[in-house]
Design a protein around this motif. Structure first.
Motif, PDB file in Angstrom:
ATOM      1  N   ALA A   1      50.793  -5.572  50.518  1.00 27.58           N
ATOM      2  CA  ALA A   1      49.423  -5.844  50.986  1.00 27.58           C
ATOM      3  C   ALA A   1      49.135  -4.942  52.188  1.00 27.58           C
ATOM      4  N   ASP A   2      48.581  -3.758  51.941  1.00 23.88           N
ATOM      5  CA  ASP A   2      48.362  -2.772  53.008  1.00 23.88           C
ATOM      6  C   ASP A   2      46.941  -2.894  53.538  1.00 23.88           C
ATOM      7  N   ASN A   3      46.557  -4.086  53.996  1.00 25.98           N
ATOM      8  CA  ASN A   3      45.145  -4.249  54.382  1.00 25.98           C
ATOM      9  C   ASN A   3      44.767  -3.537  55.677  1.00 25.98           C
ATOM     10  N   THR A   4      45.732  -3.070  56.454  1.00 25.01           N
ATOM     11  CA  THR A   4      45.387  -2.182  57.574  1.00 25.01           C
ATOM     12  C   THR A   4      45.207  -0.741  57.105  1.00 25.01           C
ATOM     13  N   GLY A   5      45.713  -0.410  55.900  1.00 23.75           N
ATOM     14  CA  GLY A   5      45.679   0.979  55.437  1.00 23.75           C
ATOM     15  C   GLY A   5      46.755   1.834  56.080  1.00 23.75           C
ATOM     16  N   ASN A   6      47.568   1.268  56.960  1.00 23.40           N
ATOM     17  CA  ASN A   6      48.525   2.101  57.708  1.00 23.40           C
ATOM     18  C   ASN A   6      49.619   2.705  56.835  1.00 23.40           C
ATOM     19  N   VAL A   7      50.064   1.984  55.802  1.00 23.09           N
ATOM     20  CA  VAL A   7      51.120   2.536  54.946  1.00 23.09           C
ATOM     21  C   VAL A   7      50.562   3.697  54.130  1.00 23.09           C
ATOM     22  N   ALA A   8      49.394   3.497  53.531  1.00 25.47           N
ATOM     23  CA  ALA A   8      48.781   4.580  52.755  1.00 25.47           C
ATOM     24  C   ALA A   8      48.469   5.777  53.661  1.00 25.47           C
ATOM     25  N   ARG A   9      48.047   5.507  54.901  1.00 23.62           N
ATOM     26  CA  ARG A   9      47.795   6.611  55.848  1.00 23.62           C
ATOM     27  C   ARG A   9      49.064   7.441  56.052  1.00 23.62           C
ATOM     28  N   LYS A  10      50.185   6.785  56.248  1.00 24.95           N
ATOM     29  CA  LYS A  10      51.447   7.502  56.471  1.00 24.95           C
ATOM     30  C   LYS A  10      51.841   8.326  55.253  1.00 24.95           C
ATOM     31  N   PHE A  11      51.490   7.873  54.051  1.00 29.77           N
ATOM     32  CA  PHE A  11      51.792   8.639  52.839  1.00 29.77           C
ATOM     33  C   PHE A  11      50.665   9.626  52.507  1.00 29.77           C
ATOM     34  N   GLY A  12      49.622   9.671  53.358  1.00 30.84           N
ATOM     35  CA  GLY A  12      48.566  10.679  53.180  1.00 30.84           C
ATOM     36  C   GLY A  12      47.593  10.369  52.067  1.00 30.84           C
ATOM     37  N   VAL A  13      47.509   9.100  51.619  1.00 31.57           N
ATOM     38  CA  VAL A  13      46.654   8.787  50.478  1.00 31.57           C
ATOM     39  C   VAL A  13      45.613   7.709  50.791  1.00 31.57           C
ATOM     40  N   TRP A  14      45.273   7.528  52.077  1.00 31.25           N
ATOM     41  CA  TRP A  14      44.236   6.555  52.433  1.00 31.25           C
ATOM     42  C   TRP A  14      42.912   7.300  52.568  1.00 31.25           C
ATOM     43  N   ILE A  15      41.865   6.835  51.902  1.00 29.57           N
ATOM     44  CA  ILE A  15      40.542   7.464  52.047  1.00 29.57           C
ATOM     45  C   ILE A  15      39.793   6.693  53.132  1.00 29.57           C
ATOM     46  N   GLU A  16      39.706   7.302  54.343  1.00 27.62           N
ATOM     47  CA  GLU A  16      39.148   6.581  55.489  1.00 27.62           C
ATOM     48  C   GLU A  16      37.732   6.086  55.233  1.00 27.62           C
ATOM     49  N   GLN A  17      36.891   6.923  54.675  1.00 24.45           N
ATOM     50  CA  GLN A  17      35.486   6.527  54.552  1.00 24.45           C
ATOM     51  C   GLN A  17      35.253   5.475  53.474  1.00 24.45           C
ATOM     52  N   GLU A  18      36.226   5.260  52.562  1.00 20.32           N
ATOM     53  CA  GLU A  18      36.049   4.235  51.534  1.00 20.32           C
ATOM     54  C   GLU A  18      36.915   3.005  51.766  1.00 20.32           C
ATOM     55  N   GLY A  19      37.952   3.130  52.602  1.00 18.21           N
ATOM     56  CA  GLY A  19      38.794   1.980  52.874  1.00 18.21           C
ATOM     57  C   GLY A  19      39.665   1.572  51.702  1.00 18.21           C
ATOM     58  N   VAL A  20      39.985   2.514  50.815  1.00 16.86           N
ATOM     59  CA  VAL A  20      40.918   2.234  49.718  1.00 16.86           C
ATOM     60  C   VAL A  20      41.944   3.364  49.619  1.00 16.86           C
ATOM     61  N   ALA A  21      43.038   3.104  48.872  1.00  9.99           N
ATOM     62  CA  ALA A  21      44.075   4.112  48.677  1.00  9.99           C
ATOM     63  C   ALA A  21      43.759   4.951  47.446  1.00  9.99           C
ATOM     64  N   LEU A  22      44.195   6.219  47.475  1.00 10.24           N
ATOM     65  CA  LEU A  22      44.209   7.040  46.273  1.00 10.24           C
ATOM     66  C   LEU A  22      45.363   6.581  45.376  1.00 10.24           C
TER      67      LEU A  22
END
Lengths: 177, 177, 177, 177, 177, 177, 177, 177, 177, 177
Positions: free
Chosen positions: B100-121
Motif C-alpha cells: 500500500a504505497d499511498n504516500t507514493g514514496n516507494v514508486a518515487r524511489k523506483f522512478g515510476v510515480w507520476i507526480e501530477q496524477e498521483g498514481v504509479a506507472l
C-alpha cells in the motif's frame, strides 16, 4: 525517473548503414511519425551483443511489415561498427543502421550510460509515432532480451494506439481483448 | 537514470496479505537473499490491473518453485487492497501480499510515480538475492506485460547467477547456451 | 498558519459523483458564489469515515435548503470512491460528489495532508460565497465531528453574512442575537 | 499546516488569575499531564469576546469535573485583563486564568495571529495529557463557537483516550459507540 | 541610530478620541505642517502612565496656544484606551486622541518597542512643521518625564524655527538669547 | 533603536583633562559603579557648545554631591580641546575631562554620529551604576538642553534606584511620590 | 595601490580661507586646469604641522608664480582651522585655504587616513592640469617634507609637461636635461 | 592605501650582484635590522633609469656610511640586469644588487606595478630597521627623483629614530631641531 | 594550460596487450621510474592511425634499447583494439599494450579529449622517470607526427636528464652539445 | 586543455623589429590569412634561446618561401630585445620581429606562462591561414626543438590544407601520401 510516457530525448549521431556499407547519421528527427525501437548494447566485438542484433535482424521482415525502425546503438565509433559487421559471422546480411554513440551522450539521455565503465547498459525503448516512449526494458549485462516478446508488445501497442483499447496482460495479436 | 545494476532502494510500507486476509507490512529487508519481482500498477478497481495480478497469481506454483517473491504495489491504501481482492472476481484465490504505497514514496524511489496524477506507472523490477536490480520493464498504461516472458527471464537470470554464464537473446531454460 | 480569513486555495481534481454514478471533476471554481463545506477524511473503507459522510448525507435536505455544497475528499482514487459507495451499506443513497485527491495536493494546500502516512487528517472548512475560509475544524483520527454543530455554524455564518451582525457564542437560529 | 497531531508549541506568558485577582504567569509546562483548552480571542472590551468566555465560565463545574484546564488568551496586557474582568458585568464571577500575549508570540506559534491587525483570531485548541493537539477549531471574527460542542468533543476524546476506541460522528457520552 | 534630524517615520493606526468618545485613526499625515509631540508609554491601567498623560492634558491650553498636537501611544487596542479613560480618575476630562499601536509597528519605527516584552518604552519625540524629528527623549520605565521641560523646549524650538537663531542651554522664553 | 534599557557601549578614547591641563584617556570602564552623563556636542569653537558645557560646569558641586561623572565629547582631537578651553572665556575654570572622539567611533556606538557631516549630534545619556543607559535625550543642533532638568532626572533616578519606587511625571526631590 | 598616473579622486569639503578669514568650501573641481599640491597633515595645534604649512606659506610668491594651488588638509573642522590660524604665531600671515576633512572621506580617497586613530598621514600629492596625480610623497609622522624639493619637482613636472621631455634624476630648472 | 606606517611586505626574488658579477637572491629578510631604500624603476635599457641608479651609486660612500641598503628593482630578469650593467656606460662601476622582479609580484605588493603595461612605476620606499615603511615617494615616468633629498630624509629619519625627536619641515642634519 | 613541467596525471584503464593477445590493464603507476611515451590517437580502424602506431612499432628495438614504454591510447574498447590488431595488415607483429579509454577520462586529464566528438586528439607526451611531463606535441587530425623526431628528443632528454646539460635546438645524439 | 583545433587567442603587444631596428607592435590580427609560427622562449640573454632563434633565422629563406610568419616571444621588454639582438653574436643578421610579452598575458593565453617564475615555457604553435592552431609542441627548458621537423610539419600541413588529403606519420614533402 523512467522515460516512459515522456517524449523521446532529441539526439543526433554518426552511424554505419549496414545495408549499404556507407557511413551516415541517425537522429530522433528521423523517427518522427514512425514506431521505433532504440536498442542499446555495451560494445562491438563481444559475445552476447551480436546474438541480439542478429535475432532482431532475423525478424526484419516482420518488423518492416509492422513499419518499425530498429536502431542498435553502442559507444563504439562508426569505423568500429563497420569492421564489426564485416568480420562477425553472426551479423552476415545485417540490414540495420547502427548508431555510433562514442560521446555516450545519447545513452546518457536515455539513462543507460555507465559513466565509470564508458559503455551502455542493455536498454530497449519502444517509441510511438508521436515520439513518446511507451515502454522501456533494461537488463544487466548477462541476460539477453526476447525479440518475440518485443514483437508481441509492438503489435499490442499498435493495436492499442489505433483503437484506443487497453490490452490485458499476456495479450497476443488476434486474441480477443 | 535506470536502477539496473544498482542496489534496490530501501523501502517499508503497509500491506494487505491476501493469503491470510490480514493487514501487515512489506519491506525491502524481507526480500534480502531471495529473488524478487516488484510490480507496480496504477490503481485498484481498474480494468487492466487485476488481469496482470491474476496472471502472476496463476503462475504462483511456478514462481514459488523458482523461489521468487512477487510484490504487487499501487498507491491505494491497505483498506482499498482488501476490498479490491474481496470484490473483484478475477482476484479470487489471490495469495500475494499487496503493498500500500499511498504516500507514493516507494514508486518515487523506483522512478515510476507520476507526480501530477498521483498514481504509479506499470513498472516491473527483478531483484537478485544480492538485492541488485537486474532488470526493469516499464510500460505506459494501455499495454500489459507478459508473465511468461517474466518467467523466462527469471530462469535465465537464475541460471546466469548460479553458473556465471552469459545468456544470449531468446534463451529458454534447457536450450544450450 | 490557519487558512481562516484567507481565500480558499485554488484546486481541481478528479471525483466520483455518487448521485449519477459517473466520474467527473470538482474544483474550487465550482464553489464560487456558494457556501461550501470542504470535508477531508483519511481513507475509503475505514470505520469512522462512512459514519461522518452518511451523517452529512442524512442532512442533505437541510444543507440543500441552506444552499451549501458539501465535498468529501480523501486520498483515494475515483475508482476506489465508486466501489466504496457501491459496497458500503452506510453509504446507500449517497448523493455527494467525492473528491479523489490521490496526489495529496488539495489536502496539502489546506494544511491537512500527513506526508509520512499518505492520508488526510479530518479537516472541515467552511467557505463563504466570496471564496473566503470562515471556519476550520480539524480533529485527530479517533473522534468524529458533529454535523449538527456544522449546521448551527452555517446558519450563524449565513445570518452574519447577510446582516453584518456579530453572533455571540452558542447562538442558534431564531435566538435573539 | 495544522497543529493537529503535533505537540503543542512551548510557551510562557504573563497572566491575570481572575479567581484570586493576582498577576501570575501561565505556560505550556503547566498543562502537561492534563486536558487543556487553549482559547484565543481578539481583544478585551469587545462585544463577542466576553460572551464566549462567560459561556465557558458557566460550564466550569462540568469542565473541572472533566479535569480540563481552560486558558483564554488575547493580545492585551495583564493590566488590561484585570480591568476587563473588574468592569465587564458578563464576566462577574470569572474563575479562569487569562493569558496576556501582548507580544503576539503565543498566537503566532498556534498560527492564529493576524500580523497586520495586531490581534488574535478566534482559535480553540484541545490538548491531550500527552501535550498533543487533538483538535483545532478556528473561526473568523463574526461567529462564536459552541461550548456544548466543546464539551461533547472533550468527553469523546477522553473516552477514546482511555479506551482506545474510535468515536463515530455525532457521538455523545453514554451513546453506544 | 537616533531619529533626530531625520524625517518622522510614516505611520497610521487606529485610535480613541477622548474628546468625543469615538473611535478614529491617527496618522503621520495628520501632523504635517504642525508641531507634534509623539509620546509613547508602556501600557494602559498602570501607575505612572496616567500621571504623565494627565500632566500633558493639564497643560493642554498652553499646548493648544503653541499649536502643538500631542499624541499618546501604547500597544493597547482602541477598546482598551476607551475603558482606560472611562475608568481612570486621573484621566477625567482628557481631550487627547490616543493611538492604538497593538501591532507595535509604530513604536518599532520610532525605535522604542521592546520585542521580548511586547510594550513600548517611554519615548517622547518633538516633530517640527516640516515633519523632521528635532528632539528625542527616552527614559526607562521607572522615572517620568517633565512636561514643563517639554514646553520650554517647544518654545525654544519654535523660536529657533521662526528666527533661525540658536538657543543656548537653559534658555527660557523671553530671556535674551 | 534606542540604547535605553541596554548596557552602555564599551569605548575608550583620548581626552583632555581640563582640571590638570594634561592629556589622558577616558573609557566606559572608568564609569563602572558610578552614575554617568555622556554628553555629545558637535564641535569645539562654536557658539552653543561652550554654553552647555559651561552650564554643566557651573553645577559641578551639585553633580559631585550626587556622585555623577560628566563626560563632554566631540569629534575634535585632544589638541583642539586643550586650545578650546584655553581660549574660550566661557570655559574658564572648567574641571571636566573632555573626550576626543576624532574617529567618530564612540558617537557611532551611541547612534549620534552624522556620517555625512563628520560631527556628533547633541545627545545626552544617563548611565546608572550598573552600566545601563536609563535615559537618552537627543536634540537637533539649534536648541540647547536644560541642565536643571538633567539634575531633576538624576535625583529621580537615584531615588528610584535606591528605593525601587516609581516616580510620576514632574517629580522633584522631596515631593511626595 | 598608488594613485600616481591615475585621475585625482573627486572631493568637496568645508574649508577656512585664511586670506579672508571666512568659511568657504574647496573641491577637486576648483583644481581643474591648474597645477595643485594636496597636502595632508595630522591635526591642528600640534608641533610639526604649522612648521610645514608655514614653510609652504613662505614660498607662496614662488608657488603663485608657478601657478600652483596649495591645499593643506587635516581632519579638523573649519572652526578649529580658524582658531588654529588665529592663535598659532608661526601661522601669522597665512594666505592658504585649509580643507576641513572632519569625516576623513577625502584622506580615505587619497589612501592616507588612519582609521584607528582618526587622523591623516602626512601625504603630499602633485596634480597636473589634467587632474592626474603625477607624484605622491607620504611620510610617517616624525619627519617633515622638504618644500624646496617640492618646488624642484614642480618645476621639473611643468617643464616635462610643456615640452614632453623626460627629466633625469637630480634635474634642476635651467640645468641642461 | 599607502604602505607608510605599515610593515614592509615580505618578498624574495632573483637578483644580479653588480659588485661581484654573480647571480644571487635578495629578500625582505636581508633588510631586517637595517635602513633600506627599495627603489623601483620601469625597465632596463631605457634613458632615465640608469641616470637615477647611477646617481645613487655615486652617493654610495655616503649611503654606506649611513648604513643604508639600496635595492634597485625592475621587471627584467637577472640575465637582463647583467647585460644592462655590462653594456651601459653610465652604470660603469655599479656596486648595487639589482632585484629581478619578472613576475611583478614584488612591485604588486608595494602597489607600484602597472598591470596593463607589465612594468613598475618609479616608487621609492624608505624602510627603518624595524621593517616599517616610513616614507614613500612615487612619481610618474617622466620626472626623476632627487638623491640629495633622499639622503636628507634618511638622515632626518635616523636622527628621529635614535632620539625620538620630531623633525620639522626642511630639517637638515646639524640644524637645530 | 600545458602539462609540461607538471606531474603526469594519475590514470588506470583496461587495455589489450598485442604481444600476448590478452586483455590487461595499464596505469600511470606502471610508468613510474621509466621513460614513457603516451600517444593518443582518434580511433581504431581509421587511415592515419595504424600508420603512426606501426611506425612506432617498427622502431621498437630502438625504443626498448632506450628503455622507453610506449602506450598508444584511443577511446575504443579493449575488444575493439583486439579486432583492430587482428584485422589490420599494417599492425601485423605489433608488440605494444593499447589503452582502452572508452570513458575518455584519461584523454580528458591530458587535455586532448574532444567532448563534442567523443574522440581523442593526436597528442604525444614524453614522461621522464620522475613522472614529470617534459614534452607535449599535439596536432590536429590530418597530419601525422614524426617518430624520428620523437627518438631524437628522447635521446636528448635522456642525455640532459643524466648529465644536467642543456641541449640547443637541432641537437642530435653524438653531436657535441 | 590544448589549443589545438581551436582559434588562436587574440593578442597585441609591443615588439622589436630586428630587420629595421625599430620598435613596433605585433598582433594576432597581423597573422590572419597567413601560416604562422608562434614561438615562446624563456628569456633574453640565456644560452639555449639564441640557438633556437638563430636556427629559425637560418631557415628564413625556406620559411619565407612557404609564406610562414615566425614570431619569437619572451617576457622581456622591447628595450631588452633590442640590446639582446645588438649584443648576441649568434643573432647577428636576425630578421624576425620579436614580441615583448612583459605582462605575460600572451603566454598566459597560450597556456605556457609559468606564474611562479615569471617566464614563458618553450611552446611552439603552428597557426593555419584560418587562424586555427593546428599543432602545439611544448618542451621543458633543457631540450631544444627541431627546426627541420618544424619545416617538415609546415609542408605537410600546407599540403593537407590545400588538398584536403591526410598525411601519415613520417610524411615528407614529395613522398607519395
Amino acid at each position: 525517473s523512467t522515460l516512459v510516457m515522456r517524449r523521446m530525448p532529441e539526439f543526433e549521431m554518426e552511424a554505419y548503414d549496414a545495408a549499404t556499407g556507407h557511413y551516415t547519421t541517425i537522429s530522433s528527427e528521423q523517427l518522427k511519425g514512425k514506431w521505433g525501437v532504440i536498442c542499446f548494447y555495451p560494445a562491438d566485438f563481444t559475445f552476447v551483443c551480436p546474438t541480439e542484433i542478429a535475432a532482431m535482424n532475423s525478424q526484419l521482415d516482420k518488423l518492416n511489415e509492422l513499419g518499425v525502425v530498429v536502431v542498435p546503438i553502442s559507444g563504439d565509433t562508426k569505423f568500429s561498427h563497420k569492421r564489426f559487421v564485416e568480420t562477425e559471422p553472426l551479423l552476415e546480411g545485417l540490414k540495420l543502421t547502427m548508431g555510433a554513440d562514442n560521446t555516450g551522450n545519447v545513452a546518457r539521455k536515455f539513462g543507460v550510460w555507465i559513466e565509470q565503465e564508458g559503455v551502455a547498459l542493455r536498454g530497449r525503448f519502444i517509441i510511438n509515432p508521436d515520439g513518446v516512449v511507451v515502454a522501456e526494458e533494461t537488463v544487466a549485462d548477462s541476460v539477453g532480451r526476447s525479440v518475440m516478446e518485443l514483437i508481441r508488445q509492438l503489435e499490442a501497442w499498435q493495436h492499442a494506439y489505433s483503437t484506443g483499447e487497453v490490452c490485458p496482460a499476456n495479450w497476443h495479436k488476434g486474441k480477443k481483448t
